[in-house]
Design a protein around this motif. Structure first.
Motif, PDB file in Angstrom:
ATOM      1  N   HIS A  76       0.846  -1.191   0.000  1.00  0.00           N
ATOM      2  CA  HIS A  76       0.000   0.000   0.000  1.00  0.00           C
ATOM      3  C   HIS A  76       0.886   1.247   0.000  1.00  0.00           C
ATOM      4  O   HIS A  76       1.726   1.403   0.883  1.00  0.00           O
ATOM      5  CB  HIS A  76      -0.908   0.018   1.241  1.00  0.00           C
ATOM      6  CG  HIS A  76      -1.816  -1.168   1.344  1.00  0.00           C
ATOM      7  ND1 HIS A  76      -2.786  -1.444   0.411  1.00  0.00           N
ATOM      8  CD2 HIS A  76      -1.898  -2.157   2.258  1.00  0.00           C
ATOM      9  CE1 HIS A  76      -3.432  -2.546   0.747  1.00  0.00           C
ATOM     10  NE2 HIS A  76      -2.910  -3.003   1.862  1.00  0.00           N
ATOM     11  N   GLU A 113      -9.271  -2.036  -0.159  1.00  0.00           N
ATOM     12  CA  GLU A 113      -8.801  -0.890  -0.949  1.00  0.00           C
ATOM     13  C   GLU A 113      -9.051  -1.141  -2.433  1.00  0.00           C
ATOM     14  O   GLU A 113      -8.793  -2.240  -2.937  1.00  0.00           O
ATOM     15  CB  GLU A 113      -7.309  -0.674  -0.706  1.00  0.00           C
ATOM     16  CG  GLU A 113      -6.783   0.578  -1.388  1.00  0.00           C
ATOM     17  CD  GLU A 113      -5.264   0.673  -1.314  1.00  0.00           C
ATOM     18  OE1 GLU A 113      -4.781   1.636  -0.723  1.00  0.00           O
ATOM     19  OE2 GLU A 113      -4.583  -0.236  -1.840  1.00  0.00           O
ATOM     20  N   ARG A 127      -6.326  -5.032   3.723  1.00  0.00           N
ATOM     21  CA  ARG A 127      -5.420  -4.161   4.466  1.00  0.00           C
ATOM     22  C   ARG A 127      -4.144  -4.896   4.901  1.00  0.00           C
ATOM     23  O   ARG A 127      -3.058  -4.330   4.938  1.00  0.00           O
ATOM     24  CB  ARG A 127      -6.151  -3.618   5.705  1.00  0.00           C
ATOM     25  CG  ARG A 127      -5.317  -2.641   6.494  1.00  0.00           C
ATOM     26  CD  ARG A 127      -6.078  -2.160   7.739  1.00  0.00           C
ATOM     27  NE  ARG A 127      -6.186  -3.224   8.730  1.00  0.00           N
ATOM     28  CZ  ARG A 127      -6.812  -3.100   9.896  1.00  0.00           C
ATOM     29  NH1 ARG A 127      -7.428  -1.981  10.198  1.00  0.00           N
ATOM     30  NH2 ARG A 127      -6.861  -4.095  10.744  1.00  0.00           N
TER      31      ARG A 127
END
Ligand SMILES: NC(=O)c1ccc[n+]([C@@H]2O[C@H](COP(=O)([O-])OP(=O)(O)OC[C@H]3O[C@@H](n4cnc5c(N)ncnc54)[C@H](O)[C@@H]3O)[C@@H](O)[C@H]2O)c1
Ligand SMILES: [Zn+2]
Length: 665
Positions: A76, A113, A127
């Protein structure tokens, strides 16, 4: 500086919490409730703050848990962190500090996401530990609420929650987790589903997605894109759903209380699983200045509603034989006040329960009042020195007979006293026999029974009706006299006039109580001989409403024992069984006529439709969800969100026991 005890406590907490995190995040099969995890987490956090020491692998420094699945990993760019949490409204007001905030539902699912480029969804991920998640793009089509193409060309990063609606979870309950157990909550099932390798499996689980934040994108819209709420609204133009949220300029305690109750109601109406609310500053620029920890960004705060936990010390385990011979363990605790009641004892159920919590006298424990009613030990804060041998009595504490391990029908390890003459077992059986729902002998109290048994005057139940043989001796007993004897004997005589249901309950066939005896009375026209004949002809009792295989077996096994048959016949000679079933509840003589009642959790021995039928038979309405119009919530074991809702709306909550007492069962 941390002392040795603090260091050792912190190490243990870190190890235990990391184990729980692995079970929760990687296996989707938590072994403790969230509030227990949160309590231990807060304890660790307080110790870290107090000592200034923090382990590198402390759960307070990271989010989630490193991913161990075989799904491809993704990094991320902007970490996906957790939220700081509170249970106090004062904290929400202090956090707001006069700024514009958004209060939204905290969906209980999994952070997800979504990345779009050139209007196309290019990546969907979990996540994970905040920096490294799992690529689950293959499941995008299987999750509802995720547009594949959107009318926006720049890079757009959307974060939201994947979750399963409450009613869908109810209908998917038969699905089991990696350990073969039913999923404890919809969050764990959602997590298991969106990480499935096979999109077809994910699709069967009815997972939905709702966005709660836009991490990248919309920079060109300088007029409104500084508002988080406005960003979410923009997403609806692209086909996303909208999470229930309100914007607040300022708020006092009363306003927050009202708003929280309204939002909980909105979630219930929309069938959404929530475990709290989220408060966040609306202004993106300001949020960026708030900073972060390893665990959360400081621009938001979660408000969690959970059952309260209280710390106590387990002082002793008391063992008392019941009338079946099973020796029931009870925890003796340092007193704690919960909801205005002092709690100093809690059932420990059986040996399996003690073993699973590694309970030893002297341990610090967490106690709750489950569903606000029954005291329950939720967790042992000092695991690690359990000794099954040391906690298990080798001899019955009542009669001294050797105890025996036994695996119950439910697969639990229990302790038994096999001595049929065990004084406590015998006393319990007689107490049951004389009780209101059985032979209803007023004045034949536990204390009196204890004395009569000790003198050797009561062996079989039939002996109760022969007590006049000892009339002179009884009159001479301490505290007794002619008047007491007359009263007692009068009550015994009156009890001879009984019903089929009472007679059956008095026999103490395992699991034949109020409800089952009524069903049998109806089936066999309140006739003992018709019932007996059915037993002889191997009647399949499992086909009766709310009966099952265990009840069927219990009846046949009971009658297979000679002494039971003798009792069944001999006692009938001494009593008169009315042939007409007494109609249980006329529509007028119960407090629930015209009320709306909702049931949550398990109300033994009824099925859900069985208990609803009972409610209707009282002239009340059986509702399916708690609303302002609900008058009572009957709250059994494993209550769901309906209890929270009822509490929020101030609706009267009854335990099954209270309910049955109020209708005289
Ligand atoms: N039972 C266990 O063994 C166990 C183990 C580990 C964690 N847990 C539970 O998980 C919690 C920690 O999990 P977490 O880090 O995911 O934190 P969290 O679930 O308490 O809160 C953070 C998450 O809330 C979600 N969320 C939902 N709606 C939102 C909204 N409107 N706005 C912003 N975020 C929203 C986001 O995905 C965010 O990551 C613990 O507090 C504990 O309750 C339980
Ligand atoms: Zn015994």
């Amino acid at each position: 500086m941390a002392n040795a005890v603090e260091m050792s406590t912190m190490r243990k907490l870190v190890a235990q919490l990391n184990q729980y995190r692995h079970e929760y995040y990687n296996l989707n099969a938590p072994s403790v409730a969230d509030d227990v995890y949160d309590y231990m987490y807060d304890e660790l956090l307080a110790l870290e703050e107090h000592t200034g020491v923090c382990m590198a692998n402390s759960p307070t420094q990271t989010v989630g848990y490193p991913v161990v699945s075989a799904l491809p990993k993704v990094a991320h760019d902007i970490p996906l962190l957790s939220l700081d949490k509170t249970k106090s409204i004062e904290d929400l007001i202090a956090f707001q500090a006069g700024r514009t905030v958004d209060l939204s539902l905290k969906l209980d699912g999994l952070t997800t996401e979504l990345i779009y480029e050139n209007g196309q969804l290019i990546r969907l991920s979990t996540r994970g530990d905040g920096s490294i998640g799992e690529n689950i793009t293959h499941n995008a089509k299987a999750i509802s609420g995720i547009p594949e193409r959107i009318p926006y060309e720049d890079r757009l990063v959307v974060v939201g929650e994947s979750f399963i609606h409450n009613s869908d979870f109810e209908s998917l309950k038969s699905i089991t987790d990696s350990a073969g157990n039913p999923y404890k909550n919809s969050r764990n099932l959602a997590a298991g589903s969106i990480r499935a390798f096979d999109a077809a499996i994910c699709a069967q689980r009815h997972v939905s997605f709702l966005p709660f934040s836009v991490l990248e994108g919309f920079e060109e819209y300088t007029d409104w894109a500084n508002g988080k709420h406005a960003r979410l609204l923009k997403l609806t133009e692209f086909g996303f759903g909208v999470i229930h949220a309100v914007q607040l300029q300022d708020g006092d305690k009363a306003q927050y209380e009202q708003l929280i109750a309204q939002m909980r109601e909105a979630a219930e109406m929309s069938d959404l699983p929530i475990d709290g609310l989220v408060l966040t500053y609306d202004e993106v620029d300001y949020s960026r200045t708030c900073g972060r920890t390893g665990h959360h960004f400081k621009d938001g705060l979660a408000f969690k509603f959970e059952d309260e936990l209280y710390e106590s010390v387990l002082r002793d385990i008391e063992w008392t034989p019941s009338r079946t011979g099973e020796i029931a363990p009870v925890a003796v605790l340092d007193s704690v006040v919960i909801d205005g009641c002092t709690v100093s004892r809690a059932s420990l159920h059986n040996l399996s329960f003690i073993e699973s919590l590694e309970l030893m006298p002297g341990c610090r424990v967490l106690v709750s009042k489950r569903n606000m009613i029954i005291p329950h030990i939720e967790e042992n804060l000092e695991r690690g020195h359990f000794d099954l041998d040391a906690v298990t009595p080798k001899h019955c504490p009542c009669c001294g007979a050797e105890t025996r391990f036994h695996i119950t029908d439910g697969g639990k390890k229990a302790l038994f006293c096999d001595n049929p003459d065990c004084a406590m077992r015998k006393l319990r059986r007689f107490v049951h026999f004389a009780s209101k729902k059985a032979m209803d002998i007023e004045g034949l109290s536990e204390a009196t029974l204890e004395r009569l048994i000790a003198r050797g005057w009561l062996h079989s139940f039939t002996d109760v009706y022969r007590l006049d043989h000892y009339m002179q001796e009884i009159i001479c007993m301490d505290g007794f006299g002619e008047k007491s004897w007359d009263n007692l004997w009068g009550a015994i005589q009156r009890s001879r006039n009984t019903t089929f249901e009472r007679y059956l309950i008095a026999m103490d066939i395992p699991m034949i109580g109020n409800h089952a005896s009524k069903v049998l009375a109806k089936q066999f026209g309140s006739s003992p001989s018709a019932f007996e004949e059915a037993v002889e002809n191997d009647f399949d009792f499992s086909q009766l409403p709310d009966f099952g295989e265990t009840l069927r077996q219990n009846i046949h096994q009971w009658f297979a024992q000679e002494e039971n048959r003798i009792l069944w016949e001999e006692l009938q000679e001494m009593v008169t069984i009315q042939t007409v079933t007494t109609e249980t509840h006329s529509m007028e003589d119960n407090p629930f006529v015209g009320c709306t009642m909702v049931v949550t959790g398990k109300v033994e021995p009824y099925t859900r439709s069985g208990i609803n039928a009972k409610i209707e038979s009282l002239g009340a309405v059986a509702g399916s969800s708690v609303t302002k119009k609900t008058d009572y919530l009957i709250c059994g074991e494993n209550a769901g969100s309906k209890l929270d809702k009822a509490r929020a709306l101030g609706i009267r909550v009854l335990s099954p026991g209270e309910f049955f007492r109020m209708i005289g069962e």
